[in-house]
Each structure stands twice: as structure tokens, then as C-alpha cells.
Design a protein around this motif. Structure first.
Motif, mmCIF file in Angstrom:
data_model
loop_
_atom_site.group_PDB
_atom_site.id
_atom_site.type_symbol
_atom_site.label_atom_id
_atom_site.label_comp_id
_atom_site.label_asym_id
_atom_site.label_seq_id
_atom_site.Cartn_x
_atom_site.Cartn_y
_atom_site.Cartn_z
ATOM 1 N N GLU A 485 40.822 29.778 -2.100
ATOM 2 C CA GLU A 485 40.891 30.196 -0.692
ATOM 3 C C GLU A 485 39.681 31.049 -0.321
ATOM 4 O OE1 GLU A 485 44.706 32.130 -0.403
ATOM 5 O OE2 GLU A 485 45.727 30.212 -0.798
ATOM 6 N N LEU A 486 39.302 31.921 -1.234
ATOM 7 C CA LEU A 486 38.197 32.830 -0.928
ATOM 8 C C LEU A 486 36.860 32.095 -0.867
ATOM 9 C CD1 LEU A 486 37.501 35.832 -0.471
ATOM 10 C CD2 LEU A 486 36.956 35.956 -2.893
ATOM 11 N N VAL A 487 36.664 31.180 -1.803
ATOM 12 C CA VAL A 487 35.342 30.554 -1.916
ATOM 13 C C VAL A 487 35.006 29.717 -0.670
ATOM 14 C CG1 VAL A 487 35.952 28.422 -3.139
ATOM 15 C CG2 VAL A 487 33.811 29.555 -3.659
ATOM 16 N N LEU A 488 36.039 29.245 -0.005
ATOM 17 C CA LEU A 488 35.821 28.459 1.213
ATOM 18 C C LEU A 488 35.067 29.234 2.284
ATOM 19 C CD1 LEU A 488 39.238 26.642 1.756
ATOM 20 C CD2 LEU A 488 37.024 25.633 1.148
ATOM 21 N N LYS A 489 35.168 30.555 2.214
ATOM 22 C CA LYS A 489 34.540 31.382 3.248
ATOM 23 C C LYS A 489 33.038 31.565 3.011
ATOM 24 C CE LYS A 489 38.780 33.928 3.992
ATOM 25 N NZ LYS A 489 39.541 35.060 3.529
ATOM 26 N N TYR A 490 32.529 31.034 1.899
ATOM 27 C CA TYR A 490 31.116 31.257 1.563
ATOM 28 C C TYR A 490 30.331 29.963 1.676
ATOM 29 C CZ TYR A 490 32.649 35.771 -0.047
ATOM 30 O OH TYR A 490 33.174 37.026 -0.098
ATOM 31 N N ASP A 491 29.231 30.067 2.383
ATOM 32 C CA ASP A 491 28.388 28.921 2.596
ATOM 33 C C ASP A 491 27.784 28.469 1.254
ATOM 34 O OD1 ASP A 491 26.984 27.073 3.953
ATOM 35 O OD2 ASP A 491 25.339 28.419 4.492
ATOM 36 N N GLY A 492 28.069 27.234 0.860
ATOM 37 C CA GLY A 492 27.549 26.730 -0.421
ATOM 38 C C GLY A 492 28.146 27.458 -1.615
ATOM 39 N N GLY A 493 29.317 28.069 -1.410
ATOM 40 C CA GLY A 493 29.898 28.901 -2.471
ATOM 41 C C GLY A 493 30.484 28.080 -3.613
ATOM 42 N N ARG A 494 30.265 28.542 -4.838
ATOM 43 C CA ARG A 494 30.898 27.954 -6.020
ATOM 44 C C ARG A 494 31.140 29.102 -6.980
ATOM 45 N NH1 ARG A 494 29.432 25.583 -11.177
ATOM 46 N NH2 ARG A 494 27.274 26.246 -10.960
ATOM 47 N N ALA A 522 30.933 37.127 -6.086
ATOM 48 C CA ALA A 522 31.140 37.480 -7.505
ATOM 49 C C ALA A 522 31.945 38.772 -7.622
ATOM 50 C CB ALA A 522 29.795 37.620 -8.211
ATOM 51 N N TYR A 523 31.580 39.765 -6.849
ATOM 52 C CA TYR A 523 32.283 41.048 -6.989
ATOM 53 C C TYR A 523 33.718 40.979 -6.477
ATOM 54 C CZ TYR A 523 28.166 43.305 -8.778
ATOM 55 O OH TYR A 523 27.116 43.655 -9.586
ATOM 56 N N ARG A 524 33.940 40.162 -5.462
ATOM 57 C CA ARG A 524 35.322 40.026 -4.993
ATOM 58 C C ARG A 524 36.190 39.338 -6.040
ATOM 59 N NH1 ARG A 524 36.736 39.803 1.042
ATOM 60 N NH2 ARG A 524 34.976 40.857 1.978
ATOM 61 N N ILE A 525 35.631 38.292 -6.622
ATOM 62 C CA ILE A 525 36.411 37.582 -7.647
ATOM 63 C C ILE A 525 36.618 38.509 -8.851
ATOM 64 C CG2 ILE A 525 36.467 35.580 -9.199
ATOM 65 C CD1 ILE A 525 36.574 34.531 -6.454
ATOM 66 N N LEU A 820 32.478 47.361 -13.048
ATOM 67 C CA LEU A 820 31.983 47.887 -11.788
ATOM 68 C C LEU A 820 32.400 46.917 -10.683
ATOM 69 C CD1 LEU A 820 28.682 49.652 -11.206
ATOM 70 C CD2 LEU A 820 29.348 47.885 -9.620
ATOM 71 N N LEU A 821 33.320 47.358 -9.846
ATOM 72 C CA LEU A 821 33.852 46.475 -8.801
ATOM 73 C C LEU A 821 33.364 46.957 -7.445
ATOM 74 C CD1 LEU A 821 37.562 46.610 -10.036
ATOM 75 C CD2 LEU A 821 35.826 44.962 -10.717
ATOM 76 N N GLN A 822 32.968 46.022 -6.607
ATOM 77 C CA GLN A 822 32.584 46.400 -5.243
ATOM 78 C C GLN A 822 33.628 45.850 -4.292
ATOM 79 O OE1 GLN A 822 28.514 46.406 -3.923
ATOM 80 N NE2 GLN A 822 27.854 45.612 -5.899
ATOM 81 N N ILE A 823 34.195 46.728 -3.488
ATOM 82 C CA ILE A 823 35.322 46.323 -2.652
ATOM 83 C C ILE A 823 35.005 46.646 -1.190
ATOM 84 C CG2 ILE A 823 37.769 46.809 -2.190
ATOM 85 C CD1 ILE A 823 37.764 47.737 -5.247
#
Ligand SMILES: CC(=O)N[C@H]1[C@@H](OP(=O)(O)O)O[C@H](CO)[C@@H](O)[C@@H]1O
Length: 882
Positions: A485-494, A522-525, A820-823
Motif C-alpha cells: 500500500e505504501l509503495v504505491l505512493k512513490y513514483d517508480g517506487g520498489r 526506505a525509512y518508512r518501511i 535510526l528511524l525517520q518518522i
């Protein structure tokens, strides 16, 4: 001596297994600290002998190396008769034999293997072995020799050499037509083929080779002599005898993971000149160059595969063999999406799980199989049928004959048993010479998608189970669905998540069409993975001497306050408004408790003799430091940061706009004990009291990262609400930093959608040390571990490229296990980093307050990695070290 279990038992007593370690034969054999491997290596000597007996006395190889890992690590792996990685079913035997607790158990395990596999122990056995340059190698080889002797095998010592050479020697010993089974035979075969392949081409310009201070240097130096003047190699990082130098801030893994030029090559590589890095046992290769804009450009395993595979396809066609020889490529999920697209348009591409054995195996299904991991490990395989086709083929034209000769010479140049950095390097040079490419043209085959690799330390990495060549998770349940679901929000995301096979971590890979989006994804995942399986560890970090952070570095937050070269905030002549340092004990002492110790002063930090005296005598795993430029509150000890309440410590960089308009309301909302806790009169300390009121029990001994994170979010939300209710329109700058001694939560935040927040940066690495006299420190990354994390309002070293900017309106959470997580802080002031508006945030406001360095920003926007000597005197610094 013949095989005899009594001999084994007698020698095994000299190599006892340490009680506490459990060993696992993983993707790269056994790998751990070198001084833990004595018993393992002894037993591998025995196992190698058994394997040789099982395989009609064919030679088996053993290599003692930890490849690209740090110098203190070591490892051991077995090589099968055809020069391949050990067959999977024997990996299980290797693990069992290594974990037998006593000599008696070992003898039983060996007998069991003999029975189950049906080994005739009266047969002779041959074991060929070698080691890299690691200091622990010598004694480990002695243990290996004991094992080989105990099993009555014929041991052949190849000395200090590379992994691919051991693979070659094993294969050549077992298959006489493969080549002469000596190092000389190998180099001669390879370099003769190279010379034939480049004959008649224009002279090749010199190639700079980073030898990682390892055994690659010894091999490259020999190859250099065989090459004569056909190719001039400039060998760098050749200190094989210098303690601590191996793979340290150099080598293929350093270049691939940091995407930087090794600092030791600065000034040595001229623009557009080709350079390449080997790793610690010379089986990985990464190319690079510096472009005309002085940008570092990396040409990794994917680029090598693309260059080589398309060249071979063209040669096959030119030789008139299309239709008869099918060329294919094999990659793992780490291959950059652009490379997969590039290759898939031209030839078949297979994706397999991480680990060379999977790639090698899949490549065997093609007539010519080109396989490379993105990290630069790979080779090309020509099947037996292909070799026969080449021998039988009758070219119809001279051009076809030439192409055929080239292919035949490639089969001799390439080490088909396993990836060899040196043979791969010559292969690349051949293709570049034939194509008349410089690094620039090669690089332009396709453009890499920006990507980020993050690792997450979890309680149990085995809870992560993958499918589809590791591209999808089947466990933990539902996590893959949330990722999708999250990756769909990113252009060219994989993106994909998988447990590492060599480290106790879970790796997260993400790519997207922009750097910002790739990082964000990456940081969200990584955050999702942590939430799913992070757990709370009480593991303490290892301590650092305060002077290495505070007083000795010439650009430490304290020294820069008076060094005009470093100062940017020129609103006042000098920053002398006091300072503070807070730290936790390295070892928990129940009598002392878990509270931090705080040292503050209203005198300027740089001439505080007490600070200098303390800093050389105190070590701590977690330090906060603060130099104060008064924005609110008088000059008094009570107003110096950091502030502490029981085990919690807090600092603030910024200011709460028109605080006086809602200070009384904030105070009224506090419980009595927190109201009376506040000693000073700064907006910062009141913000801390508000934070404490959001924590369920501020007197607790420790807090989960989630509790600190939620309290921080609630504090920011409440301050925003107070300001709004009071009609405040000016934004507040809320870079807060809190810790309980184990977890750290830092915010970079502004209550505005259009302004930029005060700056905040982080840097991580394995060591922070002095590289030149005079307090010149830098962060080094000798491997992928993160032992040290620094967070500061501006980069604290001159190596700007070591620092990553934390995005506006994000939280950074450092967990006790150094994740190290970025939120993102997704309130009404949030603008997604993937929204172009986020780049349009106005910097004037924070700059006016002296909290954003315009030079830093400009250089960042220009992607100029060169260090600038300008740093703001207003700093926060968080350091945690493992
Ligand atoms: C992302 C990455 O670089 N993974 C490496 C690493 O494996 P992990 O299973 O990811 O730890 O070590 C392997 C052995 O050297 C190598 O084959 C692989 O490519």
C-alpha cells in the motif's frame, strides 16, 4: 597417517570449542570475530578431508577469510571439486560439526556423517587451502593444518592468496584441461588472453586500483607484472601489514555502501580517469570515476553486468552464432531497477535470492550466463555445450573468425569458478577498449534509480520469511500488504525486506525516481519493520571518551564557538552564553542510579579548564552537548541545557514564538510536581516540563522508543494548540532532543508549511577518530555497522558528504539497538518530501534566527560534497556509540 578417530580426538583436545558460541555456516561460510574460530577451522580441516574422500579423492578447497568485513573478523569456507561453493546439504554437516560441544560429541558427529553420507575413509584426501592477510589468519591456518593432519589428508598450502585463486587451484587440480594448477598458471592464462583481446586496440590509459589494504594488493602486483605495458595499473591502499588498515574506509564494500570515493584516493584520481576497488579477498569489484563537475560516479556490479552481457551478445552475433548460443543474465533483488530494465530489453534476466551460489547455479542454465551482484561479485559462465560449439564452429568470414577468437579468449580470461575482482577488472578493460568507452559512456548505458539500503536490528530475524526471490514477505503476516500500500505512493517506487544471511539484521531496500522519495520510502518501511519486530533490548552501547567529542576535535561544538573560521552566526561577536554537557555512565551502578550527569557553565566553554579536565577522564555511551546563544531567558546556570528529570535528558534548539502569551496556560496544565520542577525561565525548560507531562511515568527507569516518540509528538501538538489559541502567527522552531540513556528522539520541526526548520543533520559510522594532528576528526565507515550516530544542528566535521540532512517536520528515533528511524510528523504543517512544495520552503526565517546555515544549504542544493569551513556556533550534538 590413515584416517583414525583416535587421532582426531587427540588433536581436538587442543582446539576446544568455546562454550558460549553457536556457529552457523551461512551464505559466506562461517564468519565472526577471528579469535572465536580456532575450533571451527580445525573441524573444517577434517570435514574438507571427508568431502574429498567422498568425491573420489578430488581436491577440496578451504579459504580462511572474512572478505570485506573488518580486520578483526575472520571466516572460513569450503570449496567443492569444480571450484564451486559447498553443496547445501554439506553446509548442514559443517554447522553440526562446528557446534559439537566436546571432543566426544565431535567424534560421534564425524562418525554419523561418515555413516549417513557413506564415506570410504580408506581413500586418500586432498585439501588445498589459503588465507587472506588478516592477523588472525596465521594461527587459524595452523588449526586448519591440525584438522587436515588429524584426518590423514594431504594438505596443500597455497599461502596468502585470494579467494578466487583458491577456487581456480581446486578446479585446475581436479580437471587437468582447465589450466595449470598454480598461481603462475592462473596469471599466465588470464593475462595471455587479455593481451590477445586488446591487441591492435589503442593504448589503454592507466587504471587506478584501490587494493583495500588486503591480499588483492599482492595479487594485483603480480598481475601488473604479467601485464607489462598492455595496461598500466596504479596500485593504491597497499598497506597489507598496517594494523587496522584492511577494508578501513576503502575497498569495494566501502565504495558501494557509502557511494563515495575512499578518502585515501582524494587527489589521486583525476577527472574521468577510471578507478576501481577490490575487497579484502579480491572477489568483488566496483569501478568509479569523477566526472567533470567533480561528482563521484560509481559503476557497480549491475553496470559491470550490463557492459559485459551486451558485449558478449554482440560478439555472439558477430561470430554468426546467434540462435546457437543463448546469453542470459542473473541478478538479485538488489539490482538497480534501471539495470534490470536495460538488460531485460536485450536478453533474458533471472532474479534469484541473495548469495553467489544461487546466482552461479541459475547462470548455469544459460549457454552463457552473466551474473553479478550489485556489490560487484560475479563472473560469466560458458556451458560445456557452448565450449563445444565454439570449438566446432566454422566461421564464414574473417570478421566472424575474429569474433569467435574473442569469445574463446574470453573463456580463458574469465575465472569461471567464481567471481574474481582481477579477472573481472581485465574483462571490463577489454570491453571498454573494444567499445572505445570511457567511464562516462559506460555510465550512460542507463541511469541508476536513487536507492537506499537500511538495516534494522530486530529480536528475531527468522520471523521474516520471504518468497519470490526474496522480493516479498510471507511473514510476519500482513506486513507485505502494508508495504504494498505504501509503495504505491512513490513514483517508480520498489522496495523489499529480507533477513540478512550474514548479519543479525533485517535489510530494507528501497528505490524511487528521486533521492528524497527513495530515502523516505526506505525509512518508512524500516519504521514498519521495527514496529513489527523491534522489541526492547537493554543492550548498552560502548562508551567514548568525552574529549573526543568535545575538546579535541577542532570543529567540535565547543571549539567552533570561538573559531571565527567556523562561525556563521554573526549577530553577536562571540558565543559566550554558556554551555552544557550531559552524559550517562558506561556501566549501570545501582548506587549511582541511571540518571545522567549534567555539567553546565555560564562561562565560555572554550576556556573552561574544568571541562577540559573532566573530558579526558570520562567515558560515556551517550552524550548531549549544547552551546548556548540566548534567545530567551537570562544568563544563568538554571537556563543552560541540557535539562534532566530523573533518567530523562532534554535539549532544545530554536524558540517558541511569543511564548509569554501562553506560558501561564501551559503552566496551569502541568501537575504540581512538574510545575515546581522547573528552575529557570526558558521556553525550552517549560517545553521539557510539558514533555514530561505527556510521559505516562516520568520517574520510570527506562522508556520504550514508542513512549518517547509519542510524548514528543504530543508536546509539539500541545505547543501548537496553545500558540493557535493565543493568536500567535509567528512560527515556532522546535528542534527538541530527548533521551532516557537508551533511546533518543529528536525532532526537526517548524510550525509552518512554508518556512524551513532549524537545520538538523546526522552522521553514522563505525569510528570517529583523529586522522590528522591538530584535532582533525572524521567519521569512518569500515563496514556497514553503525557503532556511532551523531546528530547535530550542523555537520560537525569537514567531510560534508558524511552527513545527511534530516527532513523538515520529521522525528528521528534511535532505538537501543542503534536503529535510526525517520518518522514524518504528519500534522497540518506537514508537506510530504515527495511534494515539490517541500523544496520550496523559505529559509529566511530560520536564517534570521541564526539557526540555518545558508552556505550549507546552497552547497547541498548544488550537490557539492566538498567540505565548507563554515559552521554555526549554535549546536546540539547527540552521540551514541556501540
Ligand atoms: C545487500 C548485500 O550486499 N548483501 C550481501 C551480504 O548478504 P546478506 O545476506 O544481505 O547479509 O553478504 C553476502 C555474502 O558476502 C553477499 O552475497 C550479499 O550480496
Amino acid at each position: 597417517m590413515p584416517f583414525n578417530l583416535d587421532n582426531i580426538a587427540a588433536l581436538s583436545n587442543q582446539h576446544p570449542k568455546p562454550t558460549y558460541y553457536q556457529y552457523q555456516y551461512g551464505t559466506a561460510g562461517f564468519r565472526t570475530l577471528g579469535d572465536r574460530l580456532d575450533s571451527v577451522v580445525f573441524r573444517i580441516g577434517i570435514l574438507a578431508a571427508l568431502r574429498s574422500m567422498k568425491h573420489n579423492s578430488h581436491a577440496i578447497g578451504v579459504m580462511v577469510t572474512a572478505s570485506h568485513n573488518p580486520e578483526q573478523d575472520n571466516g572460513v569456507k569450503l570449496i567443492d571439486p569444480r571450484g564451486e561453493m559447498l553443496e547445501a546439504s554439506w553446509e548442514v554437516h559443517a554447522t553440526t560439526i562446528a557446534n559439537a560441544r566436546t571432543t566426544e560429541e565431535l567424534v560421534n558427529v564425524i562418525q554419523h556423517i561418515i555413516d549417513v553420507v557413506n564415506i570410504d575413509t580408506t581413500r586418500p584426501a586432498v585439501v588445498i587451502y589459503g588465507r587472506d592477510t588478516r592477523p588472525t589468519g596465521e594461527s587459524l591456518v595452523a588449526a586448519l593444518q591440525d584438522g587436515i593432519r588429524a584426518a590423514g589428508a594431504d594438505g596443500r598450502d597455497a599461502g596468502i592468496t585470494t579467494t578466487p585463486i583458491i577456487h581456480y587451484l581446486v578446479r585446475a587440480t581436479n580437471s587437468k584441461d582447465f589450466g595449470e594448477p598454480t598461481e603462475i598458471g592462473y596469471y599466465t592464462k588470464m593475462t595471455d588472453a587479455f593481451k590477445k583481446l586488446v591487441a591492435g586496440r589503442p593504448k589503454i590509459s592507466p587504471l587506478l586500483v584501490d587494493c583495500a589494504n588486503g591480499v588483492g594488493y599482492i595479487a594485483a602486483d603480480k598481475v601488473k607484472k604479467y601485464l607489462g605495458d598492455t595496461l598500466s595499473l596504479i596500485l593504491e591502499n597497499t598497506s597489507t601489514a598496517t594494523a587496522g588498515a584492511l577494508n578501513n574506509s576503502c575497498g569495494a564494500d566501502y565504495v558501494k555502501t557509502t557511494q563515495r570515493l575512499p578518502p585515501s584516493l582524494n587527489g589521486k584520481l583525476t577527472p574521468v580517469q577510471r578507478g576501481c576497488s577490490l575487497d579484502g579477498d579480491a572477489d568483488r569489484l566496483i569501478y568509479f570515476y569523477i566526472d567533470e563537475k567533480r561528482q563521484f560516479r560509481m559503476l557497480d556490479g549491475d553496470k559491470i553486468a550490463s557492459l559485459v552481457a551486451t558485449f558478449i551478445v554482440d560478439l555472439v552475433r558477430a561470430a554468426g552464432l546467434q540462435g546457437q548460443i543463448k546469453v542470459g543474465t542473473v541478478q538479485t533483488a538488489y539490482a538497480n531497477g534501471s539495470s534490470t530494465k536495460f538488460l531485460a530489453q536485450r536478453l533474458p534476466v533471472k532474479c534469484v535470492p541473495t548469495g553467489v551460489k544461487y546466482l552461479h547455479h541459475a547462470a548455469e542454465s544459460f549457454d552463457v550466463g552473466v551474473y553479478f551482484e550489485a556489490n560487484g561479485h560475479g563472473t560469466v559462465l560458458f556451458s560445456r555445450n557452448t565450449q563445444e560449439t565454439l570449438e566446432k564452429h566454422e566461421p564464414k568470414t574473417p570478421a566472424q573468425q575474429t569474433a569467435l577468437n574473442h569469445i574463446i579468449n574470453l573463456t580463458k580470461l574469465i575465472n569461471q569458478t567464481v567471481g574474481d575482482a582481477l579477472s573481472d577488472m581485465l574483462l571490463v578493460e577489454v570491453v571498454l577498449a573494444h567499445r572505445s568507452y570511457t567511464g562516462v559512456e559506460w555510465d550512460s548505458l542507463y541511469t541508476d534509480l536513487p536507492n537506499r539500503l537500511v538495516k534494522v536490528v530486530v529480536n528475531d530475524r527468522n520471523a521474516f520469511v520471504t518468497t519470490d526471490a526474496e522480493r516479498r514477505l510471507v511473514s510476519p503476516p500482513l506486513l507485505q500488504q502494508r508495504i504494498d500500500e505504501l509503495v504505491l505512493k512513490y513514483d517508480g517506487g520498489r522496495t523489499f525486506v529480507r533477513p540478512s544471511g550474514t548479519e543479525d539484521v533485517v535489510r530494507v531496500y528501497a528505490e524511487a525516481s528521486t533521492r528524497v522519495q527513495a530515502d523516505d520510502l526506505a525509512y518508512r518501511i524500516a519504521g514498519m519493520v521495527y514496529d513489527e519486530a523491534g522489541g526492547d533490548s537493554t543492550r548498552r552501547t560502548s562508551p567514548v571518551q568525552l574529549s573526543h567529542l568535545l575538546t579535541r576535535p577542532c570543529h567540535s561544538i565547543i571549539n567552533q564557538a570561538f573559531d571565527s573560521r567556523l562561525r556563521l552566526d554573526r549577530r553577536r561577536p562571540m558565543n559566550g552564553d554558556g554551555f552544557g554537557v550531559g552524559w550517562y555512565d558506561s556501566v549501570y551502578d545501582p548506587e549511582l542510579g541511571g540518571q545522567p550527569c549534567i555539567f553546565t557553565s555560564v562561562t565560555p566553554a572554550w576556556n573552561n579548564a574544568n571541562l577540559a579536565r573532566l573530558a579526558v577522564k570520562i567515558k560515556s555511551p551517550l552524550v548531549f552537548a549544547h552551546v548556548r546563544a540566548t534567545t530567551a531567558g537570562s544568563l544563568s546556570l538554571d537556563n543552560c541545557h541540557p535539562f534532566a528529570y530523573e533518567n530523562l535528558m532534554f535539549m532544545h534548539n530554536g524558540n517558541i514564538a511569543d511564548f509569554h502569551l501562553f506560558k501561564r496556560r501551559l503552566q496551569a496544565d502541568l501537575p504540581d510536581h512538574l510545575f515546581s520542577f522547573v528552575q529557570g525561565n526558558t521556553d525550552s525548560e517549560w517545553s521539557f516540563a510539558l514533555f514530561l507531562s505527556k510521559v505516562p511515568d516520568p520517574n520510570a527507569r527506562s522508556f520504550s522508543p514508542e513512549i518517547l516518540r509519542n510524548a514528543m509528538l504530543e508536546t509539539i501538538a500541545s505547543l501548537n494548540q496553545y500558540a493557535e489559541d493565543a493568536g500567535v502567527t509567528e512560527p515556532s522552531l522546535m528542534n527538541f532532543c530527548v533521551t532516557d540513556g537508551s533511546s533518543i528522539v529528536v525532532s526537526r520541526y517548524i510550525s509552518s508549511r512554508k518556512d524551513e526548520a532549524a537545520s538538523l543533520w546526522f552522521s553514522s559510522g563505525t569510528e570517529f577518530n583523529e586522522y590528522a594532528e591538530g584535532g582533525h576528526y572524521r567519521m569512518s565507515k569500515s563496514d556497514k555497522r553503525e557503532n556511532i550516530i551523531m546528530i547535530a544542528s550542523e555537520p560537525l566535521t569537514f567531510e560534508r558528504a558524511d552527513w545527511m540532512e534530516i527532513k523538515t517536520n520529521h522525528l528521528v528515533v534511535i532505538t537501543p539497538k542503534m536503529n535510526l528511524l525517520q518518522i514524518p510528523i504528519e500534522d497540518k504543517y506537514f508537506v510530504s518530501p515527495s511534494d515539490p512544495a517541500s523544496l520550496a520552503r523559505d529559509t529566511d526565517f530560520a536564517e534570521e534566527k541564526g539557526l540555518l546555515n545558508p552556505l550549507t544549504r546552497q552547497s547541498k542544493l548544488a550537490h557539492d560534497a566538498a567540505a565548507t569551513a563554515h559552521e554555526s556556533p549554535f549546536k546540539r550534538q547527540v552521540t551514541a556509540e556501540h
